[in-house]
Design a protein around this motif. Structure first.
Motif, short mmCIF file in Angstrom:
data_model
loop_
_atom_site.label_atom_id
_atom_site.label_comp_id
_atom_site.label_asym_id
_atom_site.label_seq_id
_atom_site.Cartn_x
_atom_site.Cartn_y
_atom_site.Cartn_z
N GLY A 115 -6.46 2.73 -15.01
CA GLY A 115 -7.79 3.29 -14.84
C GLY A 115 -8.55 2.78 -13.64
O GLY A 115 -9.64 3.28 -13.34
N ALA A 116 -7.99 1.80 -12.94
CA ALA A 116 -8.68 1.24 -11.79
C ALA A 116 -8.58 2.18 -10.59
O ALA A 116 -7.67 3.02 -10.50
CB ALA A 116 -8.10 -0.12 -11.44
N LEU A 117 -9.50 2.03 -9.66
CA LEU A 117 -9.43 2.79 -8.43
C LEU A 117 -8.15 2.41 -7.68
O LEU A 117 -7.85 1.23 -7.49
CB LEU A 117 -10.64 2.51 -7.55
N ALA A 118 -7.42 3.41 -7.25
CA ALA A 118 -6.12 3.16 -6.64
C ALA A 118 -6.24 2.30 -5.38
O ALA A 118 -5.43 1.39 -5.15
CB ALA A 118 -5.45 4.49 -6.31
N LEU B 211 -5.32 4.88 -10.93
CA LEU B 211 -3.94 4.56 -11.31
C LEU B 211 -3.77 4.53 -12.82
O LEU B 211 -4.65 4.07 -13.55
CB LEU B 211 -3.54 3.20 -10.75
N GLN B 212 -2.59 4.98 -13.26
CA GLN B 212 -2.25 4.90 -14.68
C GLN B 212 -0.74 4.67 -14.79
O GLN B 212 0.05 5.44 -14.26
CB GLN B 212 -2.62 6.20 -15.40
N LEU C 264 -3.78 5.63 0.22
CA LEU C 264 -3.98 6.30 -1.07
C LEU C 264 -4.05 5.31 -2.22
O LEU C 264 -4.71 5.57 -3.23
CB LEU C 264 -2.86 7.31 -1.33
N ALA C 265 -3.33 4.20 -2.09
CA ALA C 265 -3.32 3.20 -3.16
C ALA C 265 -2.96 1.84 -2.57
O ALA C 265 -2.24 1.75 -1.57
CB ALA C 265 -2.32 3.58 -4.25
N GLY C 266 -3.48 0.80 -3.21
CA GLY C 266 -3.20 -0.56 -2.79
C GLY C 266 -4.33 -1.18 -1.99
O GLY C 266 -4.95 -0.51 -1.16
N ASN C 267 -4.60 -2.47 -2.29
CA ASN C 267 -5.66 -3.18 -1.58
C ASN C 267 -5.12 -4.26 -0.64
O ASN C 267 -5.87 -5.10 -0.15
CB ASN C 267 -6.64 -3.81 -2.58
N GLY C 268 -3.80 -4.23 -0.44
CA GLY C 268 -3.18 -5.21 0.45
C GLY C 268 -2.68 -6.45 -0.26
O GLY C 268 -2.08 -7.32 0.37
N GLN C 269 -2.90 -6.53 -1.58
CA GLN C 269 -2.45 -7.68 -2.37
C GLN C 269 -1.30 -7.27 -3.28
O GLN C 269 -1.25 -6.14 -3.76
CB GLN C 269 -3.60 -8.23 -3.21
N ARG C 270 -0.41 -8.21 -3.52
CA ARG C 270 0.69 -7.96 -4.44
C ARG C 270 0.26 -8.35 -5.85
O ARG C 270 -0.25 -9.44 -6.08
CB ARG C 270 1.93 -8.76 -4.05
N ARG D 175 0.82 -1.20 0.00
CA ARG D 175 0.00 0.00 0.00
C ARG D 175 0.87 1.26 0.00
O ARG D 175 1.99 1.26 0.52
CB ARG D 175 -0.91 0.05 1.23
N LEU D 176 0.31 2.31 -0.55
CA LEU D 176 0.83 3.66 -0.37
C LEU D 176 -0.10 4.36 0.61
O LEU D 176 -1.31 4.44 0.38
CB LEU D 176 0.88 4.42 -1.69
N ARG D 177 0.45 4.86 1.69
CA ARG D 177 -0.37 5.49 2.72
C ARG D 177 0.07 6.94 2.93
O ARG D 177 1.14 7.36 2.45
CB ARG D 177 -0.28 4.68 4.01
N ALA D 178 -0.74 7.69 3.63
CA ALA D 178 -0.44 9.10 3.87
C ALA D 178 -0.82 9.47 5.29
O ALA D 178 -1.88 9.08 5.78
CB ALA D 178 -1.17 9.99 2.88
N ILE D 179 0.07 10.20 5.94
CA ILE D 179 -0.21 10.76 7.25
C ILE D 179 -0.60 12.22 7.08
O ILE D 179 0.12 13.00 6.45
CB ILE D 179 1.02 10.65 8.17
N ASP D 180 -1.76 12.57 7.60
CA ASP D 180 -2.19 13.97 7.63
C ASP D 180 -1.56 14.58 8.89
O ASP D 180 -1.97 14.28 10.01
CB ASP D 180 -3.72 14.05 7.70
N LEU D 181 -0.55 15.41 8.68
CA LEU D 181 0.21 15.93 9.80
C LEU D 181 -0.56 16.93 10.64
O LEU D 181 -0.24 17.14 11.82
CB LEU D 181 1.52 16.56 9.29
#
Length: 381
Positions: free
Chosen positions: A228-231, A268-269, A216-222, A202-208
């Motif tokens: 065009g898919a939802l990130a 994603l693209q 932000l992206a990734g469903n936990g699977q490799r 996953r790509l994650r983000a901390i709101d400081l």
């Protein structure tokens, strides 16, 4: 003329590449040795620099990977650096120790080190410095994000539990769990810290400001994401590093996917290496037709270009989102070495892991397996 001749010989075209190559000289060793790695790790020098960043005053900071596990910085800001030769550095956090990548190493979030130099890190991959001077550290194999307070002179836990896991989306930082957070980078406004949570795919983000975490992206699977898919519903093949452009586009390099993907409006693209196959090709042409091999880092330049540290090809490349072209910036592709040439494309790298555009517009590269940091002219400077 010299730049044009080199451009023809190396097969690189386009105004950016010609400008980059045309600069006569200027590449030099900033930290480390012109001969590259000097034997076993030593507490007296920088070992295996993995990432670099500048603070608001122009002081360069960097992190060592497992051959040192420390945070270092230059003793002077870039405006005071000598025109030739190396610069002096000082270590500001981390006890010198050699560890093994991925190995277990107990982390006690409650243990307060008497000073930053006594703090124990394990395989830091990245750092990010906010405009206000907050220094964020990706303490990868401790599975946490930490923060150095330069003024208060101590290291604190920002997020993570010290053990691998996935938790905390939508909750506070105290609830967050990561599994080898590799890279951290700040949004242009400094309010978000992007985290490449690689083992969680996953790509994650901390709101400081809010003190919360989100994916932000990734469903936990490799796996390979579909264009065009939802990130957040897409698999990811080794999310290794990310950066955000001024327009909010997030660029993410996939280590095992050998690709650069763009995230816009939550989708994603792929923009570099549509095949996903490892290799080296495509300079001077469209990014989708090019190949990468184990890219490890990505950052923006000052004109909206995306710098890709193509680690296993021993080079740095640039993707232009406007023209979609990719070009070679530094290194001799597929050739690992330590020779410092007159230009970036005549300079050998050995598995570089980090790059930044300095405040004065020059390019700085963490030439990791040569135990050094290089600096030289850059095409948009």
């Amino acid at each position: 003329m010299r730049g044009l001749l080199l451009c023809a010989v190396l097969g690189v075209c386009g105004p950016f590449a010609a400008h980059t190559i045309a600069a006569d000289g200027g590449v030099r060793v900033l930290i480390g040795s012109a001969e590259g790695r000097q034997g076993e790790p030593s507490a007296d020098r920088v070992n295996e620099p993995f990432a670099i960043d500048f603070d608001a005053q122009g002081v360069l900071y960097g992190v060592e990977f497992t051959r040192g596990n420390r945070l270092f910085r230059t003793q002077q800001p870039i405006a005071a650096w000598p025109a030739e030769g190396a610069v002096s550095v000082t270590f500001v956090a981390g006890a010198f120790r050699v560890t093994k990548a991925g190995s277990e190493d107990a982390f006690d979030a409650e243990a307060a080190a008497p000073s930053p130099l006594a703090a124990r890190f394990h395989g830091m991959h990245d750092l990010a410095i906010s405009p206000t001077g907050r220094v964020f550290l990706a303490d990868t194999f401790h599975h946490v994000l930490r923060e150095l307070s330069v003024r208060q002179c101590h290291v604190t836990l920002l997020a993570g539990r010290g053990t691998p896991g996935f938790a905390g989306d939508g909750a506070t930082l105290a609830d967050a769990a990561f599994n080898e957070p590799y890279c951290s980078s700040l949004s242009p406004d400094g309010t978000q810290l992007l985290i490449a949570d690689i083992r969680n795919h996953r790509l994650r983000a901390i709101d400081l400001k809010a003190g919360t975490v989100a994916t932000l992206a990734g469903n936990g699977q490799r796996g390979s994401p579909a264009d065009g898919a939802l990130a957040t519903e897409s698999p990811l093949a080794g999310p290794r590093a990310a950066c955000m452009a001024d327009d909010g586009t997030v660029y993410l390099v996939l280590r095992e996917g050998n690709a650069l993907v763009a995230i816009r409006d939550g989708r994603l693209q792929t923009v570099v290496n549509a095949s996903g196959k490892p290799g080296y090709s495509g300079d001077g042409g469209p990014g989708l037709a090019a190949q990468l091999k184990g890219p490890k880092y990505v950052c923006m330049d000052r004109t909206g270009g995306v710098l890709i540290v193509d680690t296993e090809n021993h080079c740095v490349r640039r993707y232009d989102p406007l023209s979609t072209q990719i070009d070679l910036v530094a290194g001799v592709p597929t050739q690992a070495g330590a020779a410092v040439g007159a230009t970036w494309q005549q300079t050998e790298l050995r598995r570089p892991h980090g790059a930044r555009i300095a405040p004065d517009g020059r390019l700085v590269i963490a030439d990791s397996d040569n135990d050094r940091v290089l600096i030289g002219p850059y095409g948009d400077g």
